[in-house]
Design an enzyme around this catalytic site. Structure first.
Site, PDB file in Angstrom:
ATOM      1  CE1 TYR A 292     -48.515 -46.608  53.065  1.00  0.00           C
ATOM      2  CE2 TYR A 292     -49.628 -44.690  52.157  1.00  0.00           C
ATOM      3  CZ  TYR A 292     -48.877 -45.276  53.156  1.00  0.00           C
ATOM      4  OH  TYR A 292     -48.490 -44.539  54.254  1.00  0.00           O
ATOM      5  CE1 TYR A 343     -51.154 -43.750  56.021  1.00  0.00           C
ATOM      6  CE2 TYR A 343     -50.269 -42.549  57.898  1.00  0.00           C
ATOM      7  CZ  TYR A 343     -50.223 -42.876  56.551  1.00  0.00           C
ATOM      8  OH  TYR A 343     -49.252 -42.343  55.757  1.00  0.00           O
TER       9      TYR A 343
END
Length: 389
Positions: A292, A343
């Site tokens: 991440y 994203y």
């Protein structure tokens, strides 16, 4: 959950919309498109879905998804909070439901209009200060946004370990190289040089523009079912060897500044222990990782928290980018990650983790057996290990 559920379930379908900065449609519409794409990918029918998990942040309500797709009945449905920390958590909920006999085929999804959605107060919402006690401690001092919150952790990490200016650059550069090979990435046609990185403006010190993730419109859906059923479906199964969530004490949502050491990620350390124990492997067995990457310092921090390197050694590991490129010891973020692909609060990282064990990535790593995916940082988080079918 422990080793008893190891590889009893598998991801059999992945679906997505295009990633853009102006999708021109609702989050519900994109969620439906992604789910239908995942259903097609898995080779199942919409009617087979009997479980559903998404994020508490989703505006694409489950009841509207069920109505729009004509799903006859859900026997299990749930939502996971904490933004990107929910990504692999949705898979954990699906695994738990299937193993408990509450569902057989669960779809997990996230749909977001972060780039073109209506302008709101968002993190500046005045009522949030009243609802979240800790926000009242930081908003008056200008700590209003995720980039500001993470910058505080990054400053402490830099101070503690003597990190020099520009040493986070390899994360941004490697992500962009991978995105340049991915036609679905927002930055597919835009390269990034070290000179451009160094000359990019500071968002919040020490984070430059290219240390930060994209604002994106899009949706991703993942379908999980039993390992037995997965063996008879269209795609090569991505067996779920390990999946875990972590919430540590004295934590807040991205502002856990009162902890003894804010240059570490305790939630990741704790879920990481369970993750590798469940999968019965060690970090050395991981062939490729989708970290991440909302902000570049979070990658070396995760390398340390998950045991790939010791504390303070993450920046040395990424130096020059050699170890994290596609031909390195631990290739990362092979679709371009959240910084260069798009994203979608981490769900696109799960899809790329699946592609790696299937052998279909645009930056495919040779002979992948184990693929790691991690969830959002600075919040209660989650992680996932997939094994080749």
């Amino acid at each position: 959950m422990g080793t008893a559920v190891r590889e009893k379930t598998a991801i059999v379908g992945i679906g997505a919309t295009e990633f853009s900065q102006n999708c021109g449609r609702s989050e519900l519409r994109m969620a439906l498109e992604a789910i239908l794409d995942a259903v097609e990918d898995a080779g199942i029918k919409v009617e087979d879905i009997d479980g559903m998990v998404n994020y508490t942040l989703d505006t694409a309500d489950q009841i509207e998804v069920v109505r729009s797709l004509g799903i006859p009945n859900l026997s299990f449905f749930n939502k996971v909070p904490y933004g990107g920390g929910a990504s692999c958590g949705t898979i954990a909920q699906a695994v738990a439901a299937i193993e408990a006999g509450l569902a057989t085929t669960v779809v997990c999804y996230r749909s977001i209009r972060d780039a073109s959605g209506p302008v709101t107060y968002g993190d500046f919402e005045p009522t949030r200060v009243a609802g979240d006690t800790y926000m009242g401690m930081y908003h008056p001092y200008g700590l209003l946004t995720p980039v500001a919150w993470v910058a505080m952790f990054a400053q402490r990490y830099i101070h503690k370990y003597g990190v020099k200016d520009g040493q986070f650059a390899p994360v941004s550069l490697v992500n962009r190289e991978n995105a340049n090979r991915n036609p679905n990435a927002i930055f597919h046609n835009r390269t990034l040089s070290l000179e451009e990185y160094n000359n990019s403006p500071i968002n919040v010190a020490p984070l430059r523009r290219h240390d930060c993730c994209l604002s994106t419109d899009g949706a991703v859906a993942i379908i999980v079912t039993t390992a037995d059923r997965a063996r008879h479906l269209k795609q090569k199964p991505a067996y779920i060897s390990g999946v875990a969530q972590g919430m540590s004490t004295n934590g807040e949502v991205m502002t856990s500044y009162t902890r003894e050491d804010i240059a570490t990620l305790p939630e990741v350390e704790e879920y990481g222990k369970k993750l590798f124990e469940m999968a019965r492997i060690t970090p050395k067995d991981i062939n490729v990782a989708q970290f991440y990457d909302a902000f570049s310092p979070l990658v070396p921090l995760q390398l340390e928290a998950l045991g790939f390197v010791g504390r303070g050694e993450g920046v040395d590991y990424i130096e020059g980018g050699h170890r994290i490129r596609r031909d390195g010891e631990l290739p990362i973020n092979t679709s371009g990650g959240l910084m260069s692909e798009g994203y979608i609060h981490g769900m696109n990282l799960i899809a790329e983790g699946v592609r790696q064990v299937r052998g279909t990535s645009t930056t495919q790593i040779d002979d992948v057996e184990y693929s790691l995916v991690t969830g959002g940082l600075g919040v209660p988080s989650s992680g996932l290990i997939l094994r080749r079918g």
